[in-house]
Design an enzyme around this catalytic site. Sequence first.
Site, short mmCIF file in Angstrom:
data_model
loop_
_atom_site.label_atom_id
_atom_site.label_comp_id
_atom_site.label_asym_id
_atom_site.label_seq_id
_atom_site.Cartn_x
_atom_site.Cartn_y
_atom_site.Cartn_z
N LYS A 13 0.46 -1.02 0.06
CA LYS A 13 0.04 0.12 -0.19
C LYS A 13 0.38 1.20 0.65
O LYS A 13 0.73 2.21 -0.83
CB LYS A 13 -1.11 -0.30 1.27
CG LYS A 13 -0.70 0.17 2.69
CD LYS A 13 -1.47 -0.07 3.43
CE LYS A 13 -1.23 -0.67 4.47
NZ LYS A 13 0.18 -0.92 5.38
N ARG A 88 -7.07 3.34 11.44
CA ARG A 88 -6.60 1.55 11.45
C ARG A 88 -7.12 0.68 12.47
O ARG A 88 -6.95 -0.48 12.82
CB ARG A 88 -4.73 1.05 11.78
CG ARG A 88 -3.74 0.38 10.69
CD ARG A 88 -2.56 0.76 10.80
NE ARG A 88 -1.93 -0.09 11.45
CZ ARG A 88 -1.31 0.04 9.82
NH1 ARG A 88 -0.61 1.23 9.58
NH2 ARG A 88 0.88 -0.38 9.92
N ARG A 127 11.87 -7.04 2.42
CA ARG A 127 11.87 -5.33 1.84
C ARG A 127 13.20 -4.55 2.35
O ARG A 127 13.53 -4.67 3.31
CB ARG A 127 10.47 -5.07 3.24
CG ARG A 127 10.69 -3.08 2.94
CD ARG A 127 8.57 -2.77 3.16
NE ARG A 127 8.43 -2.87 4.78
CZ ARG A 127 7.11 -3.07 4.82
NH1 ARG A 127 6.74 -2.07 4.18
NH2 ARG A 127 6.90 -3.01 5.88
N ARG A 158 13.75 -2.52 8.32
CA ARG A 158 13.02 -1.77 9.65
C ARG A 158 12.83 -2.87 10.28
O ARG A 158 13.11 -3.93 9.85
CB ARG A 158 11.78 -1.76 8.71
CG ARG A 158 11.41 0.26 7.46
CD ARG A 158 9.82 -0.08 7.37
NE ARG A 158 8.68 -0.39 8.48
CZ ARG A 158 7.93 -0.40 7.80
NH1 ARG A 158 7.02 0.09 6.92
NH2 ARG A 158 6.48 -0.57 8.74
N ARG A 169 2.81 -8.06 14.24
CA ARG A 169 1.50 -6.66 13.37
C ARG A 169 0.66 -7.47 12.54
O ARG A 169 0.07 -7.18 12.74
CB ARG A 169 2.42 -6.26 11.93
CG ARG A 169 3.82 -5.22 12.52
CD ARG A 169 4.53 -4.85 12.07
NE ARG A 169 5.06 -4.17 11.18
CZ ARG A 169 5.10 -3.71 9.84
NH1 ARG A 169 6.13 -4.47 9.87
NH2 ARG A 169 4.86 -3.39 8.41
P1 AMP Z 1 3.44 0.88 8.44
O1 AMP Z 1 4.85 1.79 8.28
O2 AMP Z 1 1.82 1.46 7.81
O3 AMP Z 1 3.33 0.05 8.49
O4 AMP Z 1 2.69 1.63 10.44
C1 AMP Z 1 4.39 1.06 10.41
C2 AMP Z 1 4.25 1.42 12.30
O5 AMP Z 1 3.56 2.53 12.86
C3 AMP Z 1 2.58 0.47 12.53
O6 AMP Z 1 2.76 -0.92 12.85
C4 AMP Z 1 2.45 1.32 14.41
O7 AMP Z 1 2.54 0.67 15.31
C5 AMP Z 1 2.20 2.68 13.70
N1 AMP Z 1 1.32 3.14 13.04
C6 AMP Z 1 0.80 3.63 11.93
N2 AMP Z 1 -0.08 4.06 11.21
C7 AMP Z 1 -0.89 4.14 12.36
C8 AMP Z 1 -2.25 4.19 12.50
N3 AMP Z 1 -3.05 4.40 12.39
N4 AMP Z 1 -2.72 3.70 13.93
C9 AMP Z 1 -1.58 3.25 14.64
N5 AMP Z 1 -0.62 3.01 14.73
C10 AMP Z 1 0.00 3.31 13.51
#
Ligand code: AMP
Length: 217
Positions: A13, A88, A127, A158, A169
Amino acid sequence: MRIVLLGFPGSGKGTQAKMMAEKYRVPQISTGDILRAAVADKTEIGKKVAAVMAAGKLVSDDIVIDAVTDRLRGTESRRGFVLDGFPRTVAQADGLAVLLAQRSQRLDAVLSLEVTDEELVDRISGRRVCETCNHVTHVRKVGSALECPDCEGKLVQRSDDEIATVRNRLAVYREKTQPLQEYYAKDTVGLTAVDGMGFIDEIQERLLVALRDLGVN
Ligand code: AMP
């Protein structure tokens, strides 16, 4: 155009949201990127969320909704946005609905990228991300090279992409975020599922076709 792109971690995404945002000349609002930048800059918020993110858990709704509110207030998102990684939780989706209602705006589309579990794990474990420019790539493309093909910065994994955290996750996504599929399917905006398997360009094309079919240009 105001779009939400849903999808499991590793569904692509971020990559697809960036491409769509460039095509429609609107900002990509990625809460993951915003939070990672806060952690890297060691801001107050960054210090609060670092451990939660490292464990693959969700940051509190208040913090994330505030961050998105801030971004939506900026003039650059007046013409629209592609939301990536937000909402989320149902509470975040409710928060977004309030934010949009205050601006007399509404979502044009909620798209969901569909990818098999096997592919998710493969994409996440391979990744690599550039420390400098955030370019995202895969070991399949770059092999063991440590240099970003875009800016020559350093490619790293990461910390939350390590396998133990990834399982967490995915479980968190299933529990907290998947209910949003039904939430939006029942909403007037509806939910549009898009096949997220295959090459990056063909997935992008599917997303653009889905938007066209919905009358979003
Ligand atoms: P992502 O890059 O979208 O996979 O996000 C990485 C991490 O950031 C997630 O595993 C959460 O710890 C935090 N995070 C990102 N977006 C959100 C959200 N909308 N709500 C809560 N935590 C978030």
